[in-house]
Motif scaffolding. Structure first.
Motif, PDB file in Angstrom:
ATOM      1  N   GLY A   1      -6.593 -14.606 113.423  1.00 53.81           N
ATOM      2  CA  GLY A   1      -5.717 -13.440 113.468  1.00 53.81           C
ATOM      3  C   GLY A   1      -4.229 -13.670 113.392  1.00 53.81           C
ATOM      4  N   GLN A   2      -3.769 -14.919 113.488  1.00 51.27           N
ATOM      5  CA  GLN A   2      -2.336 -15.163 113.545  1.00 51.27           C
ATOM      6  C   GLN A   2      -1.565 -14.634 112.334  1.00 51.27           C
ATOM      7  OE1 GLN A   2      -0.850 -16.049 116.155  1.00 51.27           O
ATOM      8  NE2 GLN A   2       1.100 -17.017 115.675  1.00 51.27           N
ATOM      9  N   PRO A   3      -2.025 -14.823 111.100  1.00 49.20           N
ATOM     10  CA  PRO A   3      -1.266 -14.276 109.965  1.00 49.20           C
ATOM     11  C   PRO A   3      -1.102 -12.754 110.035  1.00 49.20           C
ATOM     12  CG  PRO A   3      -2.832 -15.914 109.204  1.00 49.20           C
ATOM     13  CD  PRO A   3      -3.163 -15.642 110.646  1.00 49.20           C
ATOM     14  N   PHE A   4      -2.173 -12.050 110.426  1.00 52.01           N
ATOM     15  CA  PHE A   4      -2.095 -10.601 110.568  1.00 52.01           C
ATOM     16  C   PHE A   4      -1.111 -10.226 111.672  1.00 52.01           C
ATOM     17  CE2 PHE A   4      -6.361 -11.362 108.867  1.00 52.01           C
ATOM     18  CZ  PHE A   4      -6.425 -10.457 107.830  1.00 52.01           C
ATOM     19  N   ASP A   5      -1.149 -10.978 112.781  1.00 47.26           N
ATOM     20  CA  ASP A   5      -0.315 -10.658 113.923  1.00 47.26           C
ATOM     21  C   ASP A   5       1.159 -10.882 113.615  1.00 47.26           C
ATOM     22  OD1 ASP A   5      -0.544  -9.816 116.792  1.00 47.26           O
ATOM     23  OD2 ASP A   5       0.624 -11.648 117.071  1.00 47.26           O
ATOM     24  N   THR A   6       1.461 -11.957 112.907  1.00 52.09           N
ATOM     25  CA  THR A   6       2.850 -12.224 112.530  1.00 52.09           C
ATOM     26  C   THR A   6       3.389 -11.096 111.660  1.00 52.09           C
ATOM     27  OG1 THR A   6       2.534 -14.621 112.634  1.00 52.09           O
ATOM     28  CG2 THR A   6       4.376 -13.829 111.307  1.00 52.09           C
ATOM     29  N   THR A   7       2.579 -10.640 110.716  1.00 48.69           N
ATOM     30  CA  THR A   7       2.977  -9.527 109.846  1.00 48.69           C
ATOM     31  C   THR A   7       3.215  -8.270 110.664  1.00 48.69           C
ATOM     32  OG1 THR A   7       1.661 -10.461 108.041  1.00 48.69           O
ATOM     33  CG2 THR A   7       2.299  -8.143 107.856  1.00 48.69           C
ATOM     34  N   LYS A   8       2.310  -7.985 111.594  1.00 44.85           N
ATOM     35  CA  LYS A   8       2.420  -6.795 112.437  1.00 44.85           C
ATOM     36  C   LYS A   8       3.684  -6.822 113.280  1.00 44.85           C
ATOM     37  CE  LYS A   8       0.942  -6.666 116.506  1.00 44.85           C
ATOM     38  NZ  LYS A   8       0.205  -6.705 117.785  1.00 44.85           N
ATOM     39  N   VAL A   9       3.940  -7.946 113.928  1.00 42.31           N
ATOM     40  CA  VAL A   9       5.085  -8.056 114.835  1.00 42.31           C
ATOM     41  C   VAL A   9       6.400  -7.916 114.078  1.00 42.31           C
ATOM     42  CG1 VAL A   9       6.346  -9.636 116.337  1.00 42.31           C
ATOM     43  CG2 VAL A   9       3.890  -9.375 116.603  1.00 42.31           C
ATOM     44  N   ARG A  10       6.483  -8.525 112.902  1.00 39.61           N
ATOM     45  CA  ARG A  10       7.721  -8.409 112.134  1.00 39.61           C
ATOM     46  C   ARG A  10       7.968  -6.971 111.690  1.00 39.61           C
ATOM     47  NH1 ARG A  10       9.481 -13.840 108.969  1.00 39.61           N
ATOM     48  NH2 ARG A  10       8.792 -15.317 110.571  1.00 39.61           N
ATOM     49  N   LEU A  11       6.908  -6.261 111.336  1.00 38.39           N
ATOM     50  CA  LEU A  11       7.060  -4.850 110.981  1.00 38.39           C
ATOM     51  C   LEU A  11       7.482  -4.024 112.182  1.00 38.39           C
ATOM     52  CD1 LEU A  11       4.160  -3.817 108.561  1.00 38.39           C
ATOM     53  CD2 LEU A  11       6.600  -3.541 108.185  1.00 38.39           C
ATOM     54  N   GLN A  12       6.884  -4.296 113.328  1.00 36.43           N
ATOM     55  CA  GLN A  12       7.186  -3.525 114.532  1.00 36.43           C
ATOM     56  C   GLN A  12       8.627  -3.714 114.998  1.00 36.43           C
ATOM     57  OE1 GLN A  12       4.239  -4.863 117.354  1.00 36.43           O
ATOM     58  NE2 GLN A  12       2.857  -3.170 116.909  1.00 36.43           N
ATOM     59  N   SER A  13       9.109  -4.932 114.923  1.00 36.59           N
ATOM     60  CA  SER A  13      10.381  -5.270 115.561  1.00 36.59           C
ATOM     61  C   SER A  13      11.582  -5.282 114.625  1.00 36.59           C
ATOM     62  CB  SER A  13      10.267  -6.646 116.236  1.00 36.59           C
ATOM     63  OG  SER A  13       9.909  -7.631 115.287  1.00 36.59           O
TER      64      SER A  13
ATOM     65  N   PHE B   1       0.672  -0.574 111.810  1.00 34.42           N
ATOM     66  CA  PHE B   1      -0.706  -0.173 112.120  1.00 34.42           C
ATOM     67  C   PHE B   1      -1.688  -0.662 111.058  1.00 34.42           C
ATOM     68  CE2 PHE B   1      -4.176   3.068 112.289  1.00 34.42           C
ATOM     69  CZ  PHE B   1      -4.559   2.856 113.604  1.00 34.42           C
ATOM     70  N   GLY B   2      -1.248  -0.652 109.798  1.00 34.12           N
ATOM     71  CA  GLY B   2      -2.110  -1.082 108.697  1.00 34.12           C
ATOM     72  C   GLY B   2      -2.604  -2.513 108.856  1.00 34.12           C
ATOM     73  N   PRO B   3      -1.675  -3.489 108.975  1.00 38.12           N
ATOM     74  CA  PRO B   3      -2.125  -4.866 109.152  1.00 38.12           C
ATOM     75  C   PRO B   3      -2.917  -5.088 110.437  1.00 38.12           C
ATOM     76  CG  PRO B   3       0.285  -4.730 109.212  1.00 38.12           C
ATOM     77  CD  PRO B   3      -0.228  -3.399 108.758  1.00 38.12           C
ATOM     78  N   THR B   4      -2.617  -4.296 111.457  1.00 31.19           N
ATOM     79  CA  THR B   4      -3.371  -4.426 112.709  1.00 31.19           C
ATOM     80  C   THR B   4      -4.822  -4.012 112.501  1.00 31.19           C
ATOM     81  OG1 THR B   4      -1.413  -3.992 114.061  1.00 31.19           O
ATOM     82  CG2 THR B   4      -3.545  -3.639 115.105  1.00 31.19           C
TER      83      THR B   4
END
Length: 305
Positions: free
Chosen positions: A35-47, A279-282
């Motif tokens: 899950g790390q690649p998805f999570d990195t994408t999500k966090v960068r979008l969120q923040s 939300f999409g990548p999550t």
């Protein structure tokens, strides 16, 4: 006369807690690596500031262009160790609570002593709350390392991140975002384990089989469903948590006073859609990651007996 349904899963294994901890760690490692690649994408979008990225694919393109594939795994060491511990706590507490409710149902003399949906939710909520105190600082370290880029690098690894956060804000700095983390973990894990256990319970009833007889591909499907159950109900609070944990480490420079102030600013500046950034990548992440998590946990449990 119809025989009563007796709940007896893991009732007489003195080493069950240790086995649950080990199996949970296996699930946690599988979760991080998948899950790390998805999570990195999500966090960068969120923040990221408004307008920095046009969407998830833009984040992926910029990471690949500027940092290469390894950019998706920035800050992996901390969650690999920490998430292993977190998932270990989640699963072991959930299993303990299941045994507790099972014994309670037996003591009440219920005809069907299997756990109810509400009991499954309570088991997961207890697991999430217990895990929240460990997850909060671990996630903050991971997130701060994930969002920094080569031209804006503040931390030289997880240990340096801990030192600087503590130096700037003390123990409160280490636990920045603890309240939204506890809310997300409690409710999110309640829905997470409720979804998985309800699907397993249904399968066992329909096929008149034991848990160990459920095939791996179905466990993966149920794990994916658990991930959707969690994130569709807990995502907005995760956005607030991420915003809080990527705010300045220096109290005087922070943009958000607390979780409520953070929510107000998101609503004011971005509207309701601001609570669903990333939300999409999550959701793309939810299926494979949680399928791997539950599959690894169940296989480890079966291997240990």
């Amino acid at each position: 006369m119809e025989e009563p349904v007796i709940y007896d899963e893991n009732q007489i294994d003195d080493n069950r807690v240790v086995k649950d901890l080990i199996a949970g760690t296996c699930g946690g490692v599988a979760q991080v690596l998948s899950g790390q690649p998805f999570d990195t994408t999500k966090v960068r979008l969120q923040s990221a500031p408004e307008g920095r990225y046009s969407g998830a694919m833009d984040v992926v393109k910029q990471i690949m262009k500027n940092e290469g594939f390894k950019g998706f795994y920035k800050g992996t060491l901390t969650p690999l160790i920490g998430v292993g511990a977190c998932v270990s706590i989640q699963f072991s507490v959930n299993e303990y609570m299941k045994r507790m409710f099972g014994a309670q149902n037996i003591s009440l003399g219920l005809k069907d002593t299997r756990l109810s949906s509400w009991q499954f939710y309570q088991c997961g909520a207890a697991a999430g709350f217990a895990n929240g105190f460990l997850a909060s600082p671990i996630e903050q370290i991971r997130i701060r390392l994930q969002v920094q880029t080569a031209d804006n690098k503040l931390f030289n690894g997880p240990i340096d991140c801990i030192k600087k956060m503590y130096g700037a804000g003390g123990i409160q700095g280490i636990y920045r975002g603890i309240m939204p983390t506890l809310v997300r973990e409690s409710h999110g894990m309640g829905m997470y384990f409720l979804t998985f256990e309800a699907l397993v319970k249904r399968e066992m009833a329909l096929k008149d089989c034991q848990r160990k007889d459920i095939p791996g591909w179905k466990l993966c499907m149920y794990g994916a469903g658990a991930g959707y159950g969690m994130w569709t109900t807990a995502y907005p609070i995760d956005v607030i948590k991420s915003k809080m944990q990527t705010d300045s480490i220096f109290p005087a420079e922070r943009k958000y006073k607390n979780s409520f102030d953070c929510a107000k600013q998101i609503l004011r500046d971005q509207g309701v859609k601001g609570f669903f950034r990333g939300f999409g990548p999550t959701m793309l992440r939810a299926a494979p990651v949680n399928a791997c998590t539950f599959y690894a946990f169940e296989l480890a449990c079966r291997a240990m007996g």
